[in-house]
Design a protein around this motif. Structure first.
Motif, short mmCIF file in Angstrom:
data_model
loop_
_atom_site.label_atom_id
_atom_site.label_comp_id
_atom_site.label_asym_id
_atom_site.label_seq_id
_atom_site.Cartn_x
_atom_site.Cartn_y
_atom_site.Cartn_z
N MET A 78 0.84 -1.20 0.00
CA MET A 78 0.00 0.00 0.00
C MET A 78 0.88 1.26 0.00
O MET A 78 0.59 2.24 -0.69
CB MET A 78 -0.92 0.00 1.23
N ALA A 79 1.95 1.21 0.78
CA ALA A 79 2.86 2.36 0.82
C ALA A 79 3.53 2.54 -0.54
O ALA A 79 3.67 3.66 -1.04
CB ALA A 79 3.91 2.17 1.91
N ARG A 80 3.94 1.44 -1.18
CA ARG A 80 4.56 1.56 -2.50
C ARG A 80 3.55 2.13 -3.49
O ARG A 80 3.89 3.01 -4.29
CB ARG A 80 5.08 0.20 -2.98
N ALA A 81 2.31 1.63 -3.43
CA ALA A 81 1.29 2.13 -4.36
C ALA A 81 1.09 3.63 -4.16
O ALA A 81 0.82 4.36 -5.11
CB ALA A 81 -0.02 1.38 -4.15
N ALA A 82 1.25 4.08 -2.92
CA ALA A 82 1.08 5.51 -2.63
C ALA A 82 2.38 6.29 -2.88
O ALA A 82 2.43 7.50 -2.66
CB ALA A 82 0.63 5.69 -1.18
N GLY A 83 3.43 5.60 -3.30
CA GLY A 83 4.71 6.27 -3.58
C GLY A 83 5.42 6.73 -2.33
O GLY A 83 6.24 7.64 -2.37
N LYS A 84 5.14 6.10 -1.19
CA LYS A 84 5.75 6.55 0.06
C LYS A 84 6.89 5.66 0.52
O LYS A 84 6.71 4.45 0.69
CB LYS A 84 4.69 6.57 1.16
N PRO A 85 8.05 6.26 0.77
CA PRO A 85 9.17 5.45 1.26
C PRO A 85 8.91 4.93 2.68
O PRO A 85 8.41 5.66 3.53
CB PRO A 85 10.34 6.44 1.26
N VAL A 86 9.25 3.68 2.88
CA VAL A 86 9.15 3.07 4.21
C VAL A 86 10.56 2.63 4.61
O VAL A 86 11.22 1.89 3.87
CB VAL A 86 8.21 1.84 4.21
N VAL A 87 11.03 3.11 5.75
CA VAL A 87 12.36 2.76 6.24
C VAL A 87 12.17 1.93 7.51
O VAL A 87 11.56 2.39 8.47
CB VAL A 87 13.21 4.01 6.54
N VAL A 88 12.68 0.71 7.48
CA VAL A 88 12.40 -0.24 8.55
C VAL A 88 13.66 -0.50 9.37
O VAL A 88 14.74 -0.74 8.82
CB VAL A 88 11.90 -1.59 7.97
N LEU A 89 13.51 -0.43 10.67
CA LEU A 89 14.56 -0.88 11.59
C LEU A 89 14.01 -2.14 12.24
O LEU A 89 13.05 -2.07 13.00
CB LEU A 89 14.82 0.21 12.62
N LYS A 90 14.57 -3.29 11.88
CA LYS A 90 14.09 -4.54 12.48
C LYS A 90 15.20 -5.17 13.29
O LYS A 90 16.30 -5.37 12.77
CB LYS A 90 13.61 -5.50 11.41
N VAL A 91 14.94 -5.51 14.53
CA VAL A 91 15.97 -6.12 15.36
C VAL A 91 16.01 -7.62 15.09
O VAL A 91 15.12 -8.18 14.47
CB VAL A 91 15.73 -5.84 16.86
N LEU B 285 10.79 1.92 -4.93
CA LEU B 285 9.40 2.38 -4.86
C LEU B 285 8.79 2.42 -6.25
O LEU B 285 7.63 2.07 -6.45
CB LEU B 285 9.37 3.81 -4.30
N ALA B 286 9.61 2.86 -7.21
CA ALA B 286 9.11 3.02 -8.57
C ALA B 286 9.04 1.68 -9.30
O ALA B 286 8.41 1.57 -10.35
CB ALA B 286 10.04 3.96 -9.34
N ASP B 287 9.67 0.68 -8.72
CA ASP B 287 9.83 -0.60 -9.40
C ASP B 287 8.73 -1.56 -8.95
O ASP B 287 8.97 -2.52 -8.22
CB ASP B 287 11.22 -1.16 -9.06
N GLN C 72 11.63 -6.59 -1.35
CA GLN C 72 10.72 -7.00 -2.42
C GLN C 72 9.48 -6.12 -2.45
O GLN C 72 8.90 -5.87 -3.51
CB GLN C 72 10.34 -8.47 -2.19
N CYS C 73 9.07 -5.63 -1.27
CA CYS C 73 7.88 -4.78 -1.18
C CYS C 73 8.23 -3.30 -1.36
O CYS C 73 7.41 -2.43 -1.08
CB CYS C 73 7.19 -4.98 0.17
N GLY C 74 9.44 -3.01 -1.79
CA GLY C 74 9.79 -1.63 -2.11
C GLY C 74 10.23 -0.81 -0.92
O GLY C 74 10.43 0.40 -1.05
N ALA C 75 10.39 -1.44 0.23
CA ALA C 75 10.84 -0.70 1.42
C ALA C 75 12.34 -0.89 1.60
O ALA C 75 13.00 -1.58 0.82
CB ALA C 75 10.07 -1.15 2.66
#
Lengths: 724, 724
Positions: free
Chosen positions: B256-269, B481-483, B299-302
């Motif tokens: 959904m974030a990719r479809a909206a063109g929004k970057p998502v930056v994840v910090l996962k421990v 994101l564009a991909d 893969q999900c653009g994040a």
């Protein structure tokens, strides 16, 4: 057929190797002068000739200060003199802040006044033109002739905070740095040196000595490192460099720092630049010049940082904190997830998040029943409400194990000064009971609380992962510092290397004489000779075309394998010779080579030597095939070196598991491999000026106890292939 | 013998794939309420029940606020009610700040008052005990039954800065965050969420929405991402997570974030934690669960950040700056060495320091004769004395090329506000003429100047390397994101997979039916049948023992290669059967397999599938041999996927050069390889509940145009090997 064996890898006999030392006594007049003249002193605040005078005043420099200015009576409270000749007494240091054309005469005049050192701010030398380069050369020669050491030209200067000396026009010495700092800086770039002074101001860090070397007509980065290695006040040396003029001198300086037990953290630019050296042989193309810096810095016990932040954090940590004495780390957090993040970082950095015993875990859960008790210890949000409980938990952790590092994450618990100081007091207790541990906390910390932590020897970081990563880097650097190089055998002997292309047989013979294991091979001129040679060696054998001019022998049908009878050898030798003549009619053909057919098994490796223009012969090691050629997975060391370094090389490639016996294979004879690397390094060092490169490929390593053997080798002599 | 060919890798037919959306309308009462009740409101500043009331006042929340407190008349200026029942009008959101035992009743009472959402601060649920877990379950069920969405329990709450809503007891909402922020935060950990609020205060960054999810009885991280994906004010989404409860939901939210063109930056421990999944097959052991997160996030653009600093810098950069529109970067520096450092960082991050044309370089040297003019452009220290010249140099650079990024290093030149503002004005001009470029400066920058830069859309970093690295990361994230994913073919068909161990023939047959190329193989029960089968296939052939119970067939002499005649096949089949019976008397033996002998050449690869407990079937790809087993060099994707992803997998392994034709080999048929990966992913997705893992090893890829073939395969059915 008996396998060729490497010489038993017994520890070599140690011979006296007095570390060559750089004499730093001539730098004393530069950094510890009793008197300073400023040539081109200015009364206009902010001008290049004004800043050093103002700063000498600001830092209350205790010696004589002579501003040279024909128009002023006084400069920043110091009585001015109209020219250098008018300086009333002898000077130690001259600061030269006048345009380039006048510098040489000023230098002479200062020398006449007894100056033993000069800082030359003036630009317009090698950095601008060929004429400038010549002028700089002249300046260097004059300085040498007159017995002066010089910094620059085109330098931002130097400072010795404890001595009140700021011989620089850098604007960041105000506000005044506190005396009693621990960080010595050597920066080749003035702009960068100034930037670091600004970083230090922001971080509350002070310098012992601050040295920027500029164009390096005389004093270079290595001299600065050597001086700081012998400077009692300096506990950590931060180095910024673009390149070394003299590799051996840098090595000496770094070894002086290691001998003094002082960590050196290097920021070197040019990480991705492809080395300029033309890659004459295959091996040469595998190790760019920047990789050589990487290897040399580590080999000399120093640490190369990969970012400015990492570099400066290490300076901060060595200045205010303690390096971990072991790899065990305790993690204390108010957030379980952040505890996991810190444990990730510990593992990545080679630290061990040793779990607490069941008994200790029980004691922690008695204090907070749902605390995470294993390590990381998650003290939970309860901690703020019950600091006594928090202190008890920390005590349980510390009683459990002599942790080398203890890192806390307070999140926002200490963000108010009152709470911040309460938590800080707990850590101060921890520090008192564990004076040797690395202790760092992270999270929101008000500046006053931060200063209290630092005064107690506890480090403060914003980010918990950085706090852990810094511990890991300090531990690595400390281990290197303590890991002095193995004693070297007597130097290898110079070999009789002809100044022409060598064929494979000659190359293997030279290396065999130098102690590398190589098979019993024979040269045959004719098919009949080949058959006789094969009978002497024993079957099965390999027949290979012998020619320095044919590099890829298999491609032209120049190799015949697994020949079991004299007839087969005869036939193969004839065929190989015919094919070679057909494929390369211009090639000089020296006959064929008869070698024992190697048994299957064994790990293919590559050993190589390139002579780096800065650091001399470098030995390379990697696994054969795709790992070196596609993955670039190699280890490098400056020659010569001993068995300890050779073993470290073998262990540090990413594919090291292959030698340890991956996929059910037996472990390889790494003892024989290490001995061969040592022998190659001695050969390379003794013949540095006669060779351009060596490529031993493949070097086959058999299972443990079964030795190793060089199957093929190329030596490119220094004169190149042109000379016959 | 004709080689088996893969299906031609034509672009598959696109079928409608409506992206499954998470319905976020039920989160509106939580984040955009018209009225809020605080159950357990306190008049004592700093208490958990006091902070949200004080903050609603501080942020001038425009809706109704009802503090519930039986003893107070008024709480922070709001009229108190003695109990929930006494609230005079309907409420949207309930903030529950009372001990755990009363929460359920309070939830009911709030529901009676019309509440559609609740933030539950109360701890003492799943995080402390099994009883707590049961109570939390009950709470979740009650909320569902009453039509409420809940955050928590054990949560720090939520905030919507523009709406004046702070439903949190986090202490870092004071000083007040400015409206008009761009960063949406979702943090699973409250402690970490608070810490980030503190970082944001220090950096002058504001949030749109700030969401901490705590124990996630109902709303989880994925819901927060989905909400922010649809929130107009949010331009970048920062996510902190420990793990996903529901992988498919996280994938939906990220898409959904990719479809909206929004970057998502994840910090996962949990980067280094070894996945808990028992590795039933060889392939499974190659991909730990954390690697699955890595793959799915990309893969999900994040983008998954590797440190807190990197993560937060990206939030800062997307909030105040622009992502690079292309990979060309211009570097403008006052220090040549630092220019090299920045170029290093650009190259490392995949940016291109495009050299200026000779004409442009000439123009730059006309302004400062000894400037570095190539790019990096070293404007030299002269810049400070001649800002007009500096501006001209920057203009020359920018006129030359539509650079996606421009990064400057001022060192100390702008440390005084006056000079700082003068330089800032130059960059403001640059920004105005190049509104779409990433522009960042670094060096000593006073806070007021920094704010001016940021107001003009220029980023400010302390370190020049960080300024460049952040540009590179933004470029990478923007490209992702564009991909958008390639259109998927119709889903694969479920296969008839028995719930017992499959032999190699059955496994290859299933995969062949699913579209993977596999050789023409025959099963024979007797040596005579084997000879006949070989004649049908054509010589030479291979004979292999066929048994699901014998995994390492070569080890027991169960394989005979390169058999050229019917007699040789007969003899070999008899020998293989006899050896297998002797070596594994308990094994069920299904006969022998006759397969064409493969020609030499071709690249050995490994394809695999593991079913991840969170994300379902994951497809793995790597090169055969040491690269996968020792170096762990694999690419992973969540199934199913199309050709674009398959090609990306092939390109992203470190050993990709081997397929491109390293060491003189022809390029491999990566089209056939990609088609096989797609087919495998469709098979895995269609049979996710029937399989545990698939291992296709080796999968041989021939030179371009010559196809590829699966030579061996193991399918472990979900029910395990036990069931016959």
């Amino acid at each position: 057929m008996s396998l060729p064996r490497a010489a038993a890898p017994a520890e070599p006999v140690s011979v006296p190797q007095p570390a060559p030392m750089i004499d730093t006594s001539s730098l004393k007049p530069l950094l510890e002068p009793r008197s300073v003249a400023i040539v081109g002193a200015s009364t206009v605040p902010g001008k290049i000739g004004a800043v050093p005078v103002a700063m000498l005043r600001e830092y209350a420099f205790p010696g004589d200060v002579f501003p040279v200015n024909p128009k002023a009576e006084e400069v920043f409270g110091y009585k001015a003199v109209p020219d250098i000749a008018a300086i009333p007494s002898a000077i130690d240091l001259a600061v030269i802040a006048i345009p380039a054309p006048g510098v040489l005469a000023a230098l002479d005049a200062c020398a006449d006044k007894g100056a033993k050192a000069a800082v030359v701010f003036s630009s317009g030398f090698a950095e601008v033109s060929e004429e400038g380069r010549a002028a700089q050369q002249q300046l260097a020669e004059r300085a040498r002739a007159r017995g002066l050491r010089i910094i620059g030209p085109n330098a931002l200067g130097v400072a010795n905070i404890d001595a009140g000396l700021v011989a620089s026009f850098c604007p960041f010495f105000k506000p005044r740095f506190a005396p009693g700092g621990a960080v010595g800086l050597v920066s080749q770039s003035g702009a960068f040196g100034g930037y670091v002074a600004n970083l230090a101001q922001d971080r509350g860090l002070s310098f012992t000595k601050w040295i920027t070397t500029g164009n390096e007509a005389d004093i270079e980065v290595a001299d600065g490192i050597a001086y700081l290695a012998q400077d009692d006040a300096t506990r950590v040396i931060l180095v910024y460099m673009e390149g070394a003029r003299n590799g051996a001198r840098l090595v000496q300086a770094l070894e002086m720092a290691r001998a003094a037990g002082k960590p050196v953290v290097v920021l070197k630019v040019g990480r991705t630049a492809v080395g300029a050296e033309a890659a004459a042989s295959h091996t040469a193309s595998l190790a760019g010049a920047d990789a050589v810096y990487d290897a040399v810095i580590a080999q000399c016990g120093a640490y190369r940082a990969s970012s400015i932040a990492e570099w400066f954090d290490l300076g901060y940590a060595f200045a205010f904190g303690k390096a971990p004495k072991n790899n065990a780390i305790a993690l204390v957090t108010v957030s379980g997830g952040v505890g996991v993040m810190m444990a990730d970082e510990a593992e990545t950095g080679g630290l061990d998040t040793v779990p607490l015993s069941a008994a200790a875990q029980d004691r922690i859960r008695q204090i907070v029943p749902f605390a995470g008790a294993r390590n990381p210890v998650d003290v939970t949000g309860q901690m703020l409400g019950d600091l006594a409980g928090f202190e008890q938990m920390v005590e349980v952790v510390l009683a459990e194990h002599p942790f080398g590092s203890i890192v806390g994450f307070n999140a926002g618990a200490g963000h108010k000064e009152e709470n911040g100081f309460r938590i800080q007091k707990v850590w101060e207790t921890v520090r008192a009971r564990h004076p040797d541990a690395y202790i760092a906390i992270s999270g929101a910390t008000p500046p006053a609380v931060q200063r209290a932590y630092e005064a107690a020897g506890c480090l403060v970081f914003t980010a918990p992962d950085t706090a852990v990563a810094t511990a890991a880097r300090m531990a690595r650097l400390s281990a290197r510092l303590a890991d002095a190089p193995s004693p070297l055998e007597a130097p290898g002997a110079p070999a009789d290397i002809p100044a022409r292309a060598l064929n494979e047989h000659e190359a293997l013979d030279l290396l065999k004489a130098a102690g590398l294991p190589a098979p019993d091979v024979r040269v045959a001129k004719t098919p009949d000779e080949a058959a006789r040679a094969a009978e002497e060696i024993g079957f099965p054998v390999v027949v290979k075309i012998l020619s320095a001019d044919i590099l890829h022998k298999s491609d032209i049908g120049g190799v015949a394998l697994n020949l079991g009878t004299p007839e087969a050898v005869k036939e193969a030798a004839a065929a190989v010779l015919a094919r070679a003549r057909a494929a390369a009619p211009e090639a000089r053909i020296d006959g064929v080579l008869i070698a024992p057919m190697m048994p299957k098994g064994g790990v293919e490796t590559i050993l190589g030597v390139t002579v780096d223009p800065v650091f001399g012969p470098m030995v390379m090691f990697g696994l054969g095939g795709v790992l070196v050629e596609v993955m670039g997975d190699v280890a490098l060391r400056r020659a010569p070196f001993g068995l300890k370094e050779a073993r470290a090389m073998i262990g540090e490639i990413r594919g090291a598991k292959v030698l340890a016996g991956a996929r059910g294979a037996p472990p390889a004879d790494t003892g024989a491999l290490a001995a061969a690397l040592v022998a190659l390094s001695r050969f390379a060092a003794a013949n540095a000026d006669r060779i351009e490169s060596i490529d031993v490929n493949p070097f086959l390593v058999f299972p443990e106890g079964k030795g190793a053997v060089a199957l093929d080798a190329v030596i490119v002599p220094a004169a190149g292939k042109a000379a016959p």
